[in-house]
Write an enzyme that holds these catalytic residues in place. Structure first.
Site, PDB file in Angstrom:
ATOM      1  N   GLY A  15       0.836  -1.207   0.000  1.00  0.00           N
ATOM      2  CA  GLY A  15       0.000   0.000   0.000  1.00  0.00           C
ATOM      3  C   GLY A  15       0.865   1.249   0.000  1.00  0.00           C
ATOM      4  O   GLY A  15       1.834   1.331   0.746  1.00  0.00           O
ATOM      5  N   ALA A  32      15.386  11.009  -0.758  1.00  0.00           N
ATOM      6  CA  ALA A  32      16.502  10.996   0.199  1.00  0.00           C
ATOM      7  C   ALA A  32      17.456   9.830  -0.085  1.00  0.00           C
ATOM      8  O   ALA A  32      18.684   9.991  -0.040  1.00  0.00           O
ATOM      9  CB  ALA A  32      15.950  10.899   1.622  1.00  0.00           C
ATOM     10  N   VAL A  33      16.897   8.673  -0.392  1.00  0.00           N
ATOM     11  CA  VAL A  33      17.739   7.507  -0.693  1.00  0.00           C
ATOM     12  C   VAL A  33      18.582   7.803  -1.937  1.00  0.00           C
ATOM     13  O   VAL A  33      19.806   7.603  -1.953  1.00  0.00           O
ATOM     14  CB  VAL A  33      16.860   6.242  -0.934  1.00  0.00           C
ATOM     15  CG1 VAL A  33      17.682   5.100  -1.508  1.00  0.00           C
ATOM     16  CG2 VAL A  33      16.179   5.811   0.359  1.00  0.00           C
ATOM     17  N   ASP A  73      -0.210   2.430   8.477  1.00  0.00           N
ATOM     18  CA  ASP A  73      -0.741   1.634   9.594  1.00  0.00           C
ATOM     19  C   ASP A  73       0.049   1.751  10.904  1.00  0.00           C
ATOM     20  O   ASP A  73      -0.466   1.432  11.970  1.00  0.00           O
ATOM     21  CB  ASP A  73      -0.807   0.151   9.214  1.00  0.00           C
ATOM     22  CG  ASP A  73      -1.688  -0.110   8.007  1.00  0.00           C
ATOM     23  OD1 ASP A  73      -2.628   0.669   7.787  1.00  0.00           O
ATOM     24  OD2 ASP A  73      -1.420  -1.092   7.283  1.00  0.00           O
ATOM     25  N   ARG A  79       0.998  -5.158  -5.223  1.00  0.00           N
ATOM     26  CA  ARG A  79       1.101  -6.322  -4.331  1.00  0.00           C
ATOM     27  C   ARG A  79       1.332  -7.500  -5.275  1.00  0.00           C
ATOM     28  O   ARG A  79       0.496  -7.777  -6.128  1.00  0.00           O
ATOM     29  CB  ARG A  79      -0.176  -6.503  -3.517  1.00  0.00           C
ATOM     30  CG  ARG A  79      -0.523  -5.278  -2.637  1.00  0.00           C
ATOM     31  CD  ARG A  79      -1.645  -5.601  -1.672  1.00  0.00           C
ATOM     32  NE  ARG A  79      -2.224  -4.414  -1.066  1.00  0.00           N
ATOM     33  CZ  ARG A  79      -1.739  -3.804   0.021  1.00  0.00           C
ATOM     34  NH1 ARG A  79      -0.656  -4.259   0.614  1.00  0.00           N
ATOM     35  NH2 ARG A  79      -2.343  -2.738   0.520  1.00  0.00           N
ATOM     36  N   ASN A  94     -25.147  15.064  23.157  1.00  0.00           N
ATOM     37  CA  ASN A  94     -26.245  14.671  22.282  1.00  0.00           C
ATOM     38  C   ASN A  94     -25.767  13.899  21.073  1.00  0.00           C
ATOM     39  O   ASN A  94     -26.559  13.349  20.326  1.00  0.00           O
ATOM     40  CB  ASN A  94     -27.004  15.916  21.815  1.00  0.00           C
ATOM     41  CG  ASN A  94     -27.736  16.539  22.974  1.00  0.00           C
ATOM     42  OD1 ASN A  94     -28.170  15.839  23.881  1.00  0.00           O
ATOM     43  ND2 ASN A  94     -27.830  17.852  22.965  1.00  0.00           N
TER      44      ASN A  94
HETATM   45  O1  F6P Z   1      -1.401  -1.375   4.677  1.00  0.00           O
HETATM   46  C1  F6P Z   1      -2.014  -0.221   4.220  1.00  0.00           C
HETATM   47  C2  F6P Z   1      -3.478  -0.441   3.991  1.00  0.00           C
HETATM   48  O2  F6P Z   1      -4.048   0.798   3.598  1.00  0.00           O
HETATM   49  C3  F6P Z   1      -4.265  -1.036   5.147  1.00  0.00           C
HETATM   50  O3  F6P Z   1      -4.561  -0.091   6.141  1.00  0.00           O
HETATM   51  C4  F6P Z   1      -5.467  -1.603   4.444  1.00  0.00           C
HETATM   52  O4  F6P Z   1      -6.008  -2.656   5.184  1.00  0.00           O
HETATM   53  C5  F6P Z   1      -4.901  -2.072   3.135  1.00  0.00           C
HETATM   54  O5  F6P Z   1      -3.690  -1.361   2.936  1.00  0.00           O
HETATM   55  C6  F6P Z   1      -5.801  -1.855   1.955  1.00  0.00           C
HETATM   56  O6  F6P Z   1      -5.186  -2.408   0.836  1.00  0.00           O
HETATM   57  P1  F6P Z   1      -5.633  -2.180  -0.668  1.00  0.00           P
HETATM   58  O7  F6P Z   1      -5.189  -0.798  -1.080  1.00  0.00           O
HETATM   59  O8  F6P Z   1      -4.893  -3.226  -1.430  1.00  0.00           O
HETATM   60  O9  F6P Z   1      -7.103  -2.296  -0.719  1.00  0.00           O
END
Ligand code: F6P
Length: 326
Positions: free
Chosen positions: A14, A25-26, A131, A75, A218
């Site tokens: 993500g 920076a790298v 996260d 991913r 409320n």
């Molecule tokens: O790890 C980052 C994150 O945004 C999590 O918080 C979330 O559960 C996940 O990635 C969502 O993944 P995707 O963008 O693949 O739906």
């Protein structure tokens, strides 16, 4: 320097605000230290599909303020197989890359750890995830920006929640961790945070209602960490309908909004310091470590201590939300 002449850099998993600041920076630290730099597109996928490009100082101009990642991200299921990693290694070597800097979260560092062990490649990781769920670092790149985004969103929701006197469940991300929900709740002055870390200990919704938040207010805003096991904010709203029908509940899921936007100054500084530290680590002969920040100081964290190593929630923060929301 340790036989390393060319460093490859990639972002994976993500995206998180501040990844571009880290790439910058790298790249610039590496060049200033005499290394060649190559950018690998789309994370580990780009190693498999051989999308590797020359990086110069100008390749990272004007990106420190941009969210997302100029290297793109993915991913990659194929990298989870030994065959995929073999192809990745062959392409990396053919491109003349001797070491890798990988920027990402738990999955990215898990992949890095396996790849490094299997092919004897020096790899340094940077914690890039909203996260904040990695061990050995007080904060991850992107976490502060996401917290600010959550805070601004809740500030807006507060207006309508209070006008209609409603109970709002605001679902935030976090993977399996409750940092965004808990610290978002503190920053936004929410009435409660419902987090996975407390799930088996107490009925958090029942507790909120029994605390009698209605005595003094409320309306209420509850930050809910995403959690497929409980159905997240939608699941809670369903429960309210059945168990506490006297309340009018509404749900807002902030979703991928939390991953976007220009990084805060805190995230840019963190990414810049960590990016520099990644190159210094390689110069020092470090490998298979993640760069962390602990009490303001850079730390080298072995991959095994960073991944699947949730820091654990500070119980006093849970109390703080309760005390301050009275
Ligand atoms: O790890 C980052 C994150 O945004 C999590 O918080 C979330 O559960 C996940 O990635 C969502 O993944 P995707 O963008 O693949 O739906």
């Amino acid at each position: 320097m340790n036989g390393i002449k060319c460093i490859g850099i990639l972002t994976s998993g993500g995206d998180a605000p501040g990844m571009n600041a880290a790439i910058r920076a790298v790249t610039r630290t590496a060049i200033s230290r005499g290394f060649a730099v190559k950018g690998i597109m789309r994370g580990y996928k780009g190693l498999i599909t051989n999308e590797i490009i020359e990086f110069r100082s100008q390749s990272v101009s004007n990106i420190i303020q941009q969210g997302g990642t100029i290297l793109k991200t993915a991913r990659c299921k194929e990298f989870e197989t030994p065959e995929g990693r073999r192809i990745a290694y062959d392409h990396m070597k053919a491109a003349g890359i001797d070491a890798l800097v990988v920027i990402g979260g738990d999955g990215t560092l898990t992949g890095a750890s396996i790849f490094a062990a299997e092919h004897d490649v020096p790899v340094v990781g940077l914690p890039g995830t909203i996260d904040n769920d990695l061990g050995g670092t007080d904060s991850t790149i992107g976490y502060d920006t996401a917290l600010n985004t959550i805070t601004q969103a809740v500030d807006k929701l507060r207006d309508t929640a209070s006008s209609h006197e409603r109970l709002f469940f605001v679902e935030v991300m976090g993977n399996t961790a409750g940092y965004l929900a808990l610290n978002g709740a503190i920053a936004a002055g929410s009435e409660a945070a419902i987090i996975p870390e407390m799930e088996t200990e107490v009925d958090q919704l029942g507790e909120l209602i029994n605390r009698g938040f209605r005595k003094s207010k409320n309306s209420a805003i509850v930050l809910v960490a995403e959690n497929p096991a409980t159905g997240g904010a939608m699941g809670l709203a369903e429960r309210v309908k059945k168990e506490f029908p006297q309340y009018e509940a509404r749900v807002t899921i902030l979703g991928h909004l939390q991953r976007g936007g220009s990084p805060t100054a805190m995230d840019r500084i963190l990414a810049s310091r960590m990016g520099e530290a990644a190159i210094e680590a390689l110069v020092e002969g470090q490998r298979n470590v993640m760069i962390g920040i602990q009490n303001g100081a850079i730390a080298y964290v072995p991959f095994q201590k960073a991944i699947r190593h949730n820091k654990g929630i500070d119980r006093s923060d849970i109390e703080l939300v309760k005390i301050l929301s009275m």
